[in-house]
Design a protein around this motif. Structure first.
Motif: not given
Length: 393
Positions: A279-283, A290-294
């Protein structure tokens, strides 16, 4: 010459691919570091005007600054923190609020400011007896504030006075975040211990100085439970705010003192980190993968340190919806469906998975950890009614 041109034609795309891969890797690890690195408070609004005669303040309008209720504002200049009251007027660009802290003529107030739900910034503002104690944890001595039960409560209601509340603050904040909840528990005759934990800026720093998102911080809360039991508590209620919710959930399933935990109160809690971080990545405008890889980088031992973590983050273990069957005590979840920072989806999922344990009254409009500020009566009533099921009316 032809062979040179051919070599260049082959090498350039390869170098571009390597550079692109390097840039992608750098973005992944930078994203990962933002998750686990304690950060200083950042400004999220601007002070546009201060009227010292009317004692009002104008702020840029945001989803937070337009909220009804009482709040705080971190500032720089003559004042480091001021309290705000009702919204007096608003347009599309700004809001004008009542000042509850007197600002004198000639005071220097810088434009940059951070809107806060803390309201109380020091324990002395509660006008309740308290003392500072040190809790010996695996991280070292962690400072805490102890608010004893009122003497008449201690003698008239042993069930309440022997049930201590241990409050745990959230990510990027300190113990002061929890002060709002002390009066309601004090009115119920319950002692309250407001604790710190490793890497929060008050408790000792671990070797790497990074957050484990609850995977190690719960040990400091477990030490606080032991402290309470050695000093008169027979049982404890754990209260966690935001990431503090993730910490107390971990304590509830891992603590050596599990039998002494009577219940959990979770305010705007992190119940599942993957849901929150996506959620925070989308915001923030970050797109998959990228979020999944992080998160993958943080959960893999060899790459976790490159992402700023001291050790791999066990996202599976931190997913308390998936581990709902392991929960064994009553839980009160206070979470606004308009949180805006930690979505309430996982809280609702936990309530659906364990309706036998979870009480989750409806809240809306209020933003992250600002339910007390927005609707103090409903927030207080929810806690008071729930506590009566734990220790009796």
């Amino acid at each position: 010459m032809k062979s040179i041109r051919h070599a260049v034609a082959v090498a350039v795309p390869a170098l571009v691919a390597v550079a692109a891969a390097g840039a992608a890797a750098a973005a992944v690890f930078a994203t990962a570091r933002r998750v686990v690195t304690p950060t200083a408070r950042s400004n999220d609004t601007e002070i546009l005007a201060v009227d010292t005669g009317a004692q009002t303040i104008e702020l840029t309008r945001t989803a937070d600054t337009e909220l009804p209720g009482r709040y705080g504002l971190f500032t720089t200049g003559t004042y480091g923190y001021v309290k705000l009251g009702a919204v007096l007027s608003a347009d599309q660009r700004k809001v004008r609020r009542k000042l509850l802290t007197q600002i004198d003529v000639g005071a220097k107030v810088d434009r940059g400011a951070a809107f806060s739900g803390w309201y109380y910034s020091t324990p002395a503002e509660l006008h309740l007896p308290y003392e500072t104690v040190l809790i010996g944890s695996p991280a070292g001595p962690c400072p805490a504030w102890f608010f004893p039960a009122a003497p008449d409560a201690a003698t008239s209601d042993s069930a309440a006075s022997e049930t201590w509340v241990i409050q745990v603050h959230g990510r990027g904040t300190t113990r002061a975040e929890c002060l709002r909840a002390v009066p309601v528990f004090h009115s119920l005759g319950m002692p309250t211990l407001v604790v710190s934990y490793r890497n929060d800026g008050e408790a000792p720093r671990s070797r790497g100085g990074s957050y484990a998102l609850g995977a190690s911080e719960w040990r400091d809360v477990d030490a606080a439970i032991g402290h309470a039991l050695r000093h008169g508590a027979k049982r404890v209620v754990l209260m966690g705010w935001s990431m503090g919710g993730a910490i107390v959930l971990q304590a509830s399933v891992n603590s050596a003192h599990r039998e002494a935990i009577a219940g959990l109160v979770l305010d705007s809690p992190v119940v599942d980190w993957r849901t929150v971080l996506r959620f925070q990545a989308r915001e923030a405008g970050l797109v998959e993968p990228l979020p999944a890889l992080a998160m993958e980088a943080l959960s893999t031992p060899w790459s976790a340190r490159l992402g700023g973590a001291e050790q791999a983050i066990p996202f599976d273990s931190l997913d308390m919806v998936a581990r709902a069957d392991e929960l064994a005590v009553p839980i009160l979840i206070l979470h606004s469906d308009d949180d805006g920072f930690v979505p309430s989806d996982a809280s609702h999922a936990l309530a659906a998975a364990r309706p036998d344990l979870v009480t989750m009254p409806e809240f809306a409009v209020a933003r992250h950890t600002k339910l007390w500020n927005y609707d103090q009566i409903s927030w207080t009533t929810a806690i008071t009614d729930w506590i009566s099921t734990i220790i009796g009316p």
